[in-house]
Scaffold this active site. Structure first.
Site: not given
Length: 137
Positions: A63, A66
């Site tokens: 991600c 993230c």
């Protein structure tokens, strides 16, 4: 006819830009967890959120947003004192916990106080925004 050609070129340039931006973000290396970040798993999750204020980051290694949040969370963890801390839970490894708390998008950060969810943030957030919510808790 020229207007259609110009619009087509603009759209093509925009799509190419997005493509390369996403590729670049996905190749960004993960930032190591800070010393004060608590790595959560299925064995320690309930115990860690039971007392105090904890901001839990639900994340995955693939991600890109993230990865962008990791340095921010490291900084926040260094500033927290007392019974307040930051924890991270990998949603790929601990899908049952993610499902239990209905985490559908990542990064999702859930703020717990004494075991109860008091706030939820989805997406990239600024350090000041998160600190403000932690201090209000």
């Amino acid at each position: 006819m020229q207007i259609i050609t110009i619009i087509g070129v603009v759209v093509l340039v925009f799509v190419a830009y997005l493509y390369f931006a996403v590729r670049k973000m996905k190749n960004v290396p993960m930032v190591a967890d800070g010393a004060k970040i608590k790595v959560l798993n299925d064995k320690n999750f309930n115990q860690q959120i039971k007392s105090g204020v904890i901001l839990v980051d639900f994340w995955a290694s693939w991600c890109a947003p993230c990865k962008m949040m990791a340095p921010v969370l490291n900084e926040i963890s260094e500033e927290l004192t007392g019974n307040n801390f930051v924890g991270k839970l990998n949603v790929e490894q601990y899908q049952s916990i993610s499902a239990k708390y209905k985490v559908r998008n990542i990064p999702t950060m859930i703020l717990y106080k004494n075991g109860k969810e008091i706030n939820r943030f989805v997406g990239v957030k600024q350090k000041a925004f998160l600190l403000q919510h932690i201090q209000k808790a």
